[in-house]
Design a protein around this motif. Structure first.
Motif, PDB file in Angstrom:
ATOM      1  N   SER A 159       0.842  -1.196   0.000  1.00 31.38           N
ATOM      2  CA  SER A 159       0.000   0.000   0.000  1.00 31.38           C
ATOM      3  C   SER A 159       0.870   1.237   0.000  1.00 31.38           C
ATOM      4  CB  SER A 159      -0.923  -0.012   1.227  1.00 31.38           C
ATOM      5  OG  SER A 159      -0.164   0.014   2.417  1.00 31.38           O
ATOM      6  N   GLY A 160       0.236   2.402  -0.214  1.00 29.90           N
ATOM      7  CA  GLY A 160       0.948   3.666  -0.118  1.00 29.90           C
ATOM      8  C   GLY A 160       1.255   4.343  -1.426  1.00 29.90           C
ATOM      9  N   GLY A 161       0.940   3.693  -2.536  1.00 28.08           N
ATOM     10  CA  GLY A 161       1.200   4.313  -3.822  1.00 28.08           C
ATOM     11  C   GLY A 161       0.269   5.490  -4.075  1.00 28.08           C
ATOM     12  N   GLY A 162       0.545   6.195  -5.166  1.00 29.75           N
ATOM     13  CA  GLY A 162      -0.300   7.338  -5.504  1.00 29.75           C
ATOM     14  C   GLY A 162       0.337   8.194  -6.569  1.00 29.75           C
ATOM     15  N   LEU A 163      -0.252   9.363  -6.758  1.00 32.06           N
ATOM     16  CA  LEU A 163       0.234  10.330  -7.738  1.00 32.06           C
ATOM     17  C   LEU A 163       0.959  11.446  -7.013  1.00 32.06           C
ATOM     18  CD1 LEU A 163       0.296  11.570 -10.606  1.00 32.06           C
ATOM     19  CD2 LEU A 163      -1.944  12.585 -10.080  1.00 32.06           C
ATOM     20  N   VAL A 164       2.163  11.753  -7.466  1.00 36.83           N
ATOM     21  CA  VAL A 164       2.965  12.787  -6.821  1.00 36.83           C
ATOM     22  C   VAL A 164       3.741  13.547  -7.898  1.00 36.83           C
ATOM     23  CG1 VAL A 164       4.926  11.247  -6.440  1.00 36.83           C
ATOM     24  CG2 VAL A 164       4.597  13.219  -4.942  1.00 36.83           C
ATOM     25  N   GLN A 165       4.036  14.799  -7.629  1.00 36.05           N
ATOM     26  CA  GLN A 165       4.833  15.583  -8.567  1.00 36.05           C
ATOM     27  C   GLN A 165       6.306  15.248  -8.428  1.00 36.05           C
ATOM     28  OE1 GLN A 165       3.828  19.732  -7.838  1.00 36.05           O
ATOM     29  NE2 GLN A 165       2.327  19.679  -9.512  1.00 36.05           N
ATOM     30  N   ALA A 166       7.043  15.475  -9.492  1.00 30.88           N
ATOM     31  CA  ALA A 166       8.484  15.255  -9.454  1.00 30.88           C
ATOM     32  C   ALA A 166       9.098  16.037  -8.299  1.00 30.88           C
ATOM     33  CB  ALA A 166       9.120  15.687 -10.771  1.00 30.88           C
ATOM     34  N   GLY A 167      10.009  15.386  -7.598  1.00 27.63           N
ATOM     35  CA  GLY A 167      10.626  15.986  -6.420  1.00 27.63           C
ATOM     36  C   GLY A 167       9.912  15.666  -5.123  1.00 27.63           C
ATOM     37  N   GLY A 168       8.730  15.086  -5.241  1.00 24.86           N
ATOM     38  CA  GLY A 168       7.945  14.768  -4.060  1.00 24.86           C
ATOM     39  C   GLY A 168       8.345  13.446  -3.425  1.00 24.86           C
ATOM     40  N   SER A 169       7.572  13.054  -2.416  1.00 27.26           N
ATOM     41  CA  SER A 169       7.880  11.849  -1.642  1.00 27.26           C
ATOM     42  C   SER A 169       6.640  10.982  -1.474  1.00 27.26           C
ATOM     43  CB  SER A 169       8.394  12.229  -0.249  1.00 27.26           C
ATOM     44  OG  SER A 169       9.581  12.973  -0.334  1.00 27.26           O
ATOM     45  N   LEU A 170       6.881   9.698  -1.326  1.00 29.27           N
ATOM     46  CA  LEU A 170       5.852   8.730  -0.972  1.00 29.27           C
ATOM     47  C   LEU A 170       6.470   7.683  -0.062  1.00 29.27           C
ATOM     48  CD1 LEU A 170       3.984   7.932  -4.342  1.00 29.27           C
ATOM     49  CD2 LEU A 170       3.005   9.067  -2.341  1.00 29.27           C
ATOM     50  N   ARG A 171       5.639   7.074   0.753  1.00 29.11           N
ATOM     51  CA  ARG A 171       6.094   5.979   1.608  1.00 29.11           C
ATOM     52  C   ARG A 171       5.225   4.761   1.349  1.00 29.11           C
ATOM     53  NH1 ARG A 171       5.608   4.802   8.017  1.00 29.11           N
ATOM     54  NH2 ARG A 171       7.651   3.851   8.378  1.00 29.11           N
ATOM     55  N   LEU A 172       5.858   3.700   0.873  1.00 26.63           N
ATOM     56  CA  LEU A 172       5.159   2.451   0.631  1.00 26.63           C
ATOM     57  C   LEU A 172       5.282   1.539   1.845  1.00 26.63           C
ATOM     58  CD1 LEU A 172       6.307   1.620  -3.018  1.00 26.63           C
ATOM     59  CD2 LEU A 172       4.446   3.103  -2.253  1.00 26.63           C
ATOM     60  N   SER A 173       4.254   0.736   2.050  1.00 32.79           N
ATOM     61  CA  SER A 173       4.270  -0.256   3.114  1.00 32.79           C
ATOM     62  C   SER A 173       3.939  -1.624   2.531  1.00 32.79           C
ATOM     63  CB  SER A 173       3.250   0.080   4.199  1.00 32.79           C
ATOM     64  OG  SER A 173       3.548   1.305   4.816  1.00 32.79           O
ATOM     65  N   CYS A 174       4.472  -2.654   3.163  1.00 31.30           N
ATOM     66  CA  CYS A 174       4.172  -4.022   2.759  1.00 31.30           C
ATOM     67  C   CYS A 174       3.979  -4.819   4.044  1.00 31.30           C
ATOM     68  CB  CYS A 174       5.298  -4.597   1.925  1.00 31.30           C
ATOM     69  SG  CYS A 174       5.093  -6.339   1.497  1.00 31.30           S
ATOM     70  N   ALA A 175       2.749  -5.233   4.286  1.00 31.94           N
ATOM     71  CA  ALA A 175       2.427  -5.943   5.512  1.00 31.94           C
ATOM     72  C   ALA A 175       2.175  -7.416   5.216  1.00 31.94           C
ATOM     73  CB  ALA A 175       1.201  -5.332   6.161  1.00 31.94           C
ATOM     74  N   ALA A 176       2.802  -8.267   5.993  1.00 35.58           N
ATOM     75  CA  ALA A 176       2.581  -9.708   5.882  1.00 35.58           C
ATOM     76  C   ALA A 176       1.512 -10.108   6.881  1.00 35.58           C
ATOM     77  CB  ALA A 176       3.872 -10.462   6.153  1.00 35.58           C
ATOM     78  N   SER A 177       0.600 -10.952   6.439  1.00 29.14           N
ATOM     79  CA  SER A 177      -0.467 -11.402   7.324  1.00 29.14           C
ATOM     80  C   SER A 177      -0.517 -12.926   7.344  1.00 29.14           C
ATOM     81  CB  SER A 177      -1.814 -10.834   6.863  1.00 29.14           C
ATOM     82  OG  SER A 177      -2.131 -11.273   5.547  1.00 29.14           O
ATOM     83  N   GLY A 178      -1.110 -13.444   8.391  1.00 29.00           N
ATOM     84  CA  GLY A 178      -1.160 -14.886   8.578  1.00 29.00           C
ATOM     85  C   GLY A 178      -0.389 -15.267   9.828  1.00 29.00           C
ATOM     86  N   SER A 179      -0.294 -16.552  10.069  1.00 30.43           N
ATOM     87  CA  SER A 179       0.443 -17.041  11.222  1.00 30.43           C
ATOM     88  C   SER A 179       1.913 -17.146  10.830  1.00 30.43           C
ATOM     89  CB  SER A 179      -0.103 -18.414  11.656  1.00 30.43           C
ATOM     90  OG  SER A 179       0.632 -18.895  12.767  1.00 30.43           O
ATOM     91  N   ILE A 180       2.679 -16.121  11.187  1.00 35.68           N
ATOM     92  CA  ILE A 180       4.050 -15.989  10.712  1.00 35.68           C
ATOM     93  C   ILE A 180       5.043 -16.141  11.852  1.00 35.68           C
ATOM     94  CG2 ILE A 180       5.719 -14.413   9.647  1.00 35.68           C
ATOM     95  CD1 ILE A 180       3.308 -13.210   8.129  1.00 35.68           C
TER      96      ILE A 180
END
Length: 120
Positions: free
Chosen positions: A6-27
């Motif tokens: 998650s965390g994607g999107g539209l941003v202008q050049a020079g901008g920032s984004l933070r992506l996350s990746c969550a694992a689910s289940g019995s880990i």
């Protein structure tokens, strides 16, 4: 056992984004985690990886701009993306080399991808 990016999107050049990746289940544990990306008409490529003990590896085209991290207690990985460029536009996927769940081992687990679009 699955990965959710998650965390994607539209941003202008020079901008920032933070992506996350969550694992689910019995880990029990997760070995190396990585972010990959695939731009239209191109092959999927590695962006960055992080081992269970926190050792990181970056491809040259993101060095100094992106930071990969993970929280083993939350089974979550992050990608902080700064100074974004139009050429960073792609679908970003997360990957786990191996996920241990009880007596089972899941190899090369992929998340569903999140779109990052950088406008000029």
């Amino acid at each position: 056992v699955q990965l959710q990016a998650s965390g994607g999107g539209l941003v202008q050049a020079g901008g920032s984004l933070r992506l996350s990746c969550a694992a689910s289940g019995s880990i029990s544990s997760i070995t190396t985690l990585g972010w990959y990306r695939q731009a239209p008409g191109k092959q999927r490529e590695l962006v960055a990886q992080i081992t269970k003990d926190g050792t990181t590896n970056y491809e040259d085209f993101v060095k100094g701009r992106f930071t990969i991290s993970r929280d083993n207690n939350k089974n979550t990985m992050y990608l902080q993306m700064n100074s974004l460029k139009p050429e960073d536009t792609a679908v970003y996927y997360c990957n786990a080399d191996r996920i241990y769940s009880g007596f089972r081992v899941y190899s090369s687990v992929w998340g569903q991808g999140t779109q990052v679009t950088v406008s000029s």
